[in-house]
Design an enzyme around this catalytic site. Structure first.
Site, PDB file in Angstrom:
ATOM      1  N   LYS A 170       0.745  -1.258   0.034  1.00  0.00           N
ATOM      2  CA  LYS A 170       0.075   0.048   0.078  1.00  0.00           C
ATOM      3  C   LYS A 170       0.980   1.318   0.098  1.00  0.00           C
ATOM      4  O   LYS A 170       0.598   2.071  -0.672  1.00  0.00           O
ATOM      5  CB  LYS A 170      -0.919  -0.083   1.183  1.00  0.00           C
ATOM      6  CG  LYS A 170      -2.115  -1.075   1.173  1.00  0.00           C
ATOM      7  CD  LYS A 170      -2.727  -1.280   2.389  1.00  0.00           C
ATOM      8  CE  LYS A 170      -3.845  -2.516   1.993  1.00  0.00           C
ATOM      9  NZ  LYS A 170      -4.572  -2.828   3.398  1.00  0.00           N
ATOM     10  N   GLN A 229      -4.606  -1.780   9.862  1.00  0.00           N
ATOM     11  CA  GLN A 229      -4.668  -3.334   9.050  1.00  0.00           C
ATOM     12  C   GLN A 229      -4.874  -4.391  10.232  1.00  0.00           C
ATOM     13  O   GLN A 229      -4.576  -4.294  11.084  1.00  0.00           O
ATOM     14  CB  GLN A 229      -3.065  -3.365   8.696  1.00  0.00           C
ATOM     15  CG  GLN A 229      -2.843  -4.738   7.881  1.00  0.00           C
ATOM     16  CD  GLN A 229      -3.450  -4.691   6.503  1.00  0.00           C
ATOM     17  OE1 GLN A 229      -3.786  -3.451   5.959  1.00  0.00           O
ATOM     18  NE2 GLN A 229      -4.035  -5.858   5.937  1.00  0.00           N
ATOM     19  N   ASP A 231     -11.275   2.049   4.009  1.00  0.00           N
ATOM     20  CA  ASP A 231     -11.343   0.706   4.235  1.00  0.00           C
ATOM     21  C   ASP A 231     -13.078   0.484   3.937  1.00  0.00           C
ATOM     22  O   ASP A 231     -13.236  -0.791   3.687  1.00  0.00           O
ATOM     23  CB  ASP A 231     -10.855   0.113   5.207  1.00  0.00           C
ATOM     24  CG  ASP A 231      -9.805  -0.822   5.077  1.00  0.00           C
ATOM     25  OD1 ASP A 231      -9.159  -0.926   4.159  1.00  0.00           O
ATOM     26  OD2 ASP A 231      -8.958  -0.747   6.234  1.00  0.00           O
TER      27      ASP A 231
END
Ligand code: GUN
Length: 293
Positions: A52, A96, A119
């Site tokens: 990312k 994460q 997200d």
């Protein structure tokens, strides 16, 4: 049988996003800034987050990474989320997953400002998605929709079977495929580890989206001739043949299933490359305040 080339479509999206960022830069606009929080040293998470950050650099985004050890407390993480919520330079951020056992993932997700939740995990985004309102759609389902769209795969009126009911993939995917949009307008069946007659269900599907995390679960005798098969599985199997010592294995027994399909995604380079680009597109939308002002 046509192979759905996620790597090629992701490269295309990358070019489109990079061009838009360049334009923003030339006009003196807000450069998108994605922040990531990584806890511990899980191999998969390390790889995802590194990818990312690297993709941010390639696109001309700003990125920042905040790391914690496994013994971080829930309060410390909540403080971190709060700081990122308040930081006006950060357009979007991700924590994460998975997090260590002693931290409630749900509590962390709900602490994130939904306007920065690129997200798409916050209940506000999930809820808005389910009733068809503008929102951040989680990256894997958004990537799959993009693949269906770019390959102009027909979905209206089709029977779509989603295997898996995770909050990250199965549930949002099923919700999106039943929306009155393209891609969508499907009759959706969701199957999971407790489903009976799973083989029957799959055999009747025009589109099968497999997100179980069970290597090579979907076999040829479960798939109708001409079906579209989307494989979300990415299990790391030990392998001496590769430098990394593992090989990514999908949820589909590719060699026997693919000859029956009209379209199929490979593993790797099918759904995988699309996921990061979808996150980047969400971050760009956040920087432009396209969804929430
Ligand atoms: N862990 C596995 N997939 C994801 C994802 O898309 N976002 C975050 N934050 N964690 C993940």
């Amino acid at each position: 049988m046509q192979l759905i080339d996620g790597r090629a479509i992701a490269a295309l999206m990358k070019k489109e996003i990079a061009e838009e960022v360049l334009q923003i830069r030339l006009e003196g606009g807000k450069i998108p800034h994605l922040a990531a929080v990584l806890v511990g040293h899980n191999g998969g998470s390390e790889t995802y987050v590194a990818n990312k950050v690297r993709t941010c650099e390639e696109l001309g985004f700003k990125s920042s990474l905040t790391r914690y050890e496994d013994d971080v407390t829930e309060d410390e993480l909540l403080d971190c989320v709060e700081r990122m919520n308040r930081d006006e330079d950060i357009d979007g951020f991700i924590v994460q997953l998975p997090l260590p056992q002693h931290v409630s993932e749900q509590k962390i997700i709900e602490a994130i400002d939904y306007r920065k939740d690129v997200d798409g995990f916050h209940p506000v985004n999930v809820g808005r998605m389910s009733i068809g309102l503008p929102c951040f759609v989680s990256a894997t389902p958004a990537g799959i929709l993009e693949l269906l769209k770019r390959y102009e795969i027909e979905t209206k009126g089709k029977h779509c079977v989603v295997l898996g009911r995770s909050n990250i993939v199965g549930k949002p995917m099923a919700m999106l495929m039943m929306q009155k949009t393209y891609p969508g307008d499907c009759t959706v069946t969701v199957c999971h580890s407790r489903s009976e007659n799973l083989k029957d269900m799959c055999s009747r599907a025009d589109i099968i989206i497999v997100a179980l995390g069970v290597p090579e679960f979907l076999k040829a005798d479960m798939v109708k001739e001409g079906a579209v098969v989307i494989d979300v599985g990415t299990t790391r199997m030990p392998s001496s043949a590769s430098k990394s010592g593992y090989k990514l294995t999908g949820d589909v027994k590719f060699d026997e299933v693919s000859p029956k399909c009209s379209y199929i995604t490979p593993v790797p380079f099918g759904v995988g490359p699309m996921t990061i680009l979808s996150l980047m597109r969400n971050t760009l939308l956040a920087a432009k305040k396209s969804i929430y002002s």
